[in-house]
Design a protein around this motif. Structure first.
Motif, PDB file in Angstrom:
ATOM      1  N   THR A  68      28.242  38.413  31.213  1.00  0.00           N
ATOM      2  CA  THR A  68      29.197  39.456  31.576  1.00  0.00           C
ATOM      3  C   THR A  68      29.854  38.999  32.868  1.00  0.00           C
ATOM      4  O   THR A  68      29.543  37.922  33.385  1.00  0.00           O
ATOM      5  CB  THR A  68      28.515  40.827  31.820  1.00  0.00           C
ATOM      6  OG1 THR A  68      27.752  40.760  33.038  1.00  0.00           O
ATOM      7  CG2 THR A  68      27.611  41.227  30.657  1.00  0.00           C
ATOM      8  N   SER A  69      30.697  39.838  33.423  1.00  0.00           N
ATOM      9  CA  SER A  69      31.327  39.474  34.701  1.00  0.00           C
ATOM     10  C   SER A  69      30.337  39.512  35.853  1.00  0.00           C
ATOM     11  O   SER A  69      30.625  39.028  36.945  1.00  0.00           O
ATOM     12  CB  SER A  69      32.503  40.411  34.994  1.00  0.00           C
ATOM     13  OG  SER A  69      32.029  41.742  35.153  1.00  0.00           O
ATOM     14  N   PRO A  83      34.968  34.087  31.268  1.00  0.00           N
ATOM     15  CA  PRO A  83      35.223  34.271  32.698  1.00  0.00           C
ATOM     16  C   PRO A  83      36.661  33.889  33.060  1.00  0.00           C
ATOM     17  O   PRO A  83      37.283  33.047  32.404  1.00  0.00           O
ATOM     18  CB  PRO A  83      34.233  33.312  33.354  1.00  0.00           C
ATOM     19  CG  PRO A  83      33.999  32.251  32.333  1.00  0.00           C
ATOM     20  CD  PRO A  83      34.095  32.937  30.997  1.00  0.00           C
ATOM     21  N   THR A  84      37.126  34.519  34.107  1.00  0.00           N
ATOM     22  CA  THR A  84      38.446  34.180  34.637  1.00  0.00           C
ATOM     23  C   THR A  84      38.324  32.898  35.464  1.00  0.00           C
ATOM     24  O   THR A  84      37.220  32.520  35.888  1.00  0.00           O
ATOM     25  CB  THR A  84      38.975  35.301  35.540  1.00  0.00           C
ATOM     26  OG1 THR A  84      38.143  35.371  36.714  1.00  0.00           O
ATOM     27  CG2 THR A  84      38.998  36.644  34.814  1.00  0.00           C
ATOM     28  N   TYR A 141      31.627  36.794  26.613  1.00  0.00           N
ATOM     29  CA  TYR A 141      32.476  37.090  27.760  1.00  0.00           C
ATOM     30  C   TYR A 141      33.170  35.805  28.211  1.00  0.00           C
ATOM     31  O   TYR A 141      32.535  34.757  28.353  1.00  0.00           O
ATOM     32  CB  TYR A 141      31.630  37.655  28.902  1.00  0.00           C
ATOM     33  CG  TYR A 141      32.452  37.952  30.119  1.00  0.00           C
ATOM     34  CD1 TYR A 141      33.202  39.114  30.190  1.00  0.00           C
ATOM     35  CD2 TYR A 141      32.523  37.053  31.174  1.00  0.00           C
ATOM     36  CE1 TYR A 141      33.988  39.379  31.289  1.00  0.00           C
ATOM     37  CE2 TYR A 141      33.305  37.317  32.276  1.00  0.00           C
ATOM     38  CZ  TYR A 141      34.045  38.479  32.333  1.00  0.00           C
ATOM     39  OH  TYR A 141      34.828  38.733  33.417  1.00  0.00           O
ATOM     40  N   LYS A 191      25.665  39.450  40.115  1.00  0.00           N
ATOM     41  CA  LYS A 191      26.604  39.849  41.163  1.00  0.00           C
ATOM     42  C   LYS A 191      26.198  41.213  41.681  1.00  0.00           C
ATOM     43  O   LYS A 191      25.978  42.148  40.908  1.00  0.00           O
ATOM     44  CB  LYS A 191      28.027  39.889  40.608  1.00  0.00           C
ATOM     45  CG  LYS A 191      29.069  40.013  41.700  1.00  0.00           C
ATOM     46  CD  LYS A 191      30.467  40.036  41.130  1.00  0.00           C
ATOM     47  CE  LYS A 191      30.884  38.661  40.702  1.00  0.00           C
ATOM     48  NZ  LYS A 191      32.299  38.621  40.259  1.00  0.00           N
ATOM     49  N   PHE A 246      28.622  32.655  31.168  1.00  0.00           N
ATOM     50  CA  PHE A 246      28.738  34.047  31.603  1.00  0.00           C
ATOM     51  C   PHE A 246      28.318  34.969  30.472  1.00  0.00           C
ATOM     52  O   PHE A 246      28.822  34.865  29.353  1.00  0.00           O
ATOM     53  CB  PHE A 246      30.183  34.367  32.002  1.00  0.00           C
ATOM     54  CG  PHE A 246      30.555  33.891  33.379  1.00  0.00           C
ATOM     55  CD1 PHE A 246      30.688  34.800  34.414  1.00  0.00           C
ATOM     56  CD2 PHE A 246      30.776  32.548  33.631  1.00  0.00           C
ATOM     57  CE1 PHE A 246      31.039  34.372  35.687  1.00  0.00           C
ATOM     58  CE2 PHE A 246      31.125  32.112  34.889  1.00  0.00           C
ATOM     59  CZ  PHE A 246      31.255  33.027  35.921  1.00  0.00           C
ATOM     60  N   GLU A 257      36.473  33.730  38.575  1.00  0.00           N
ATOM     61  CA  GLU A 257      35.022  33.872  38.419  1.00  0.00           C
ATOM     62  C   GLU A 257      34.345  32.507  38.356  1.00  0.00           C
ATOM     63  O   GLU A 257      33.295  32.289  38.967  1.00  0.00           O
ATOM     64  CB  GLU A 257      34.696  34.707  37.180  1.00  0.00           C
ATOM     65  CG  GLU A 257      35.036  36.171  37.367  1.00  0.00           C
ATOM     66  CD  GLU A 257      34.995  36.964  36.085  1.00  0.00           C
ATOM     67  OE1 GLU A 257      34.719  38.181  36.179  1.00  0.00           O
ATOM     68  OE2 GLU A 257      35.242  36.397  34.988  1.00  0.00           O
TER      69      GLU A 257
END
Length: 143
Positions: free
Chosen positions: A94-95, A11-12, A9, A123, A92, A15
């Motif tokens: 996942t988100s 991340p943005t 994944y 999260k 990360f 994030e």
């Protein structure tokens, strides 16, 4: 050994920034010895993984009461502020799941201590909370 995917994944930037902001808030609460606020930022039961003075691995689950009692004892009620200079590497999964590796220098008064640890954050309802703490040297407190 199974073949792992070429990428995980990614991340943005937002994030990544949200993790930096979470740790800035947590470090500020730690510096003030605001144990209740630190506990507010966790998911209970909290998993702890460490090693003990005999060199054996140790693990435990703490409820909020145990976390507050132990952190109050460990951090004390000294008059000196606690500051942290940290380098963090978030990975990360996942988100909503991230493992964060930290190298840190904690300063309290004239005393510096170097720390290396990892945290697993999840999260929930759009906000990060730590669920697992991994750090050497705590094992004697986990039994």
């Amino acid at each position: 050994m199974p073949h792992l995917p070429d990428t995980g994944y990614t991340p943005t930037p937002g994030e990544l920034a949200s993790i930096e902001e979470w740790f800035a808030e947590y470090d500020a609460a730690s510096g003030r010895r605001d144990i209740e606020r630190m506990a507010d930022m966790a998911v209970f039961p909290l998993n702890l993984v460490s090693d003990d003075s005999a060199g054996d691995g140790a693990s435990a689950q703490w409820d909020r009461e145990q976390f507050v009692a132990t952190m109050t004892h460990v951090m004390g009620d000294g008059a000196d502020d606690i500051t942290f200079e940290s380098t963090r590497t978030p990975v990360f999964l996942t988100s909503a799941m991230v493992v964060v590796f930290t190298d840190s220098v904690m300063t309290m008064g004239d005393t510096e201590q170097r720390l290396r640890y990892a945290d697993v954050l999840i999260k929930r309802d759009g906000k990060w909370a730590f669920q697992t703490m991994l750090q050497g040297g705590w094992g004697d407190n986990l039994r």
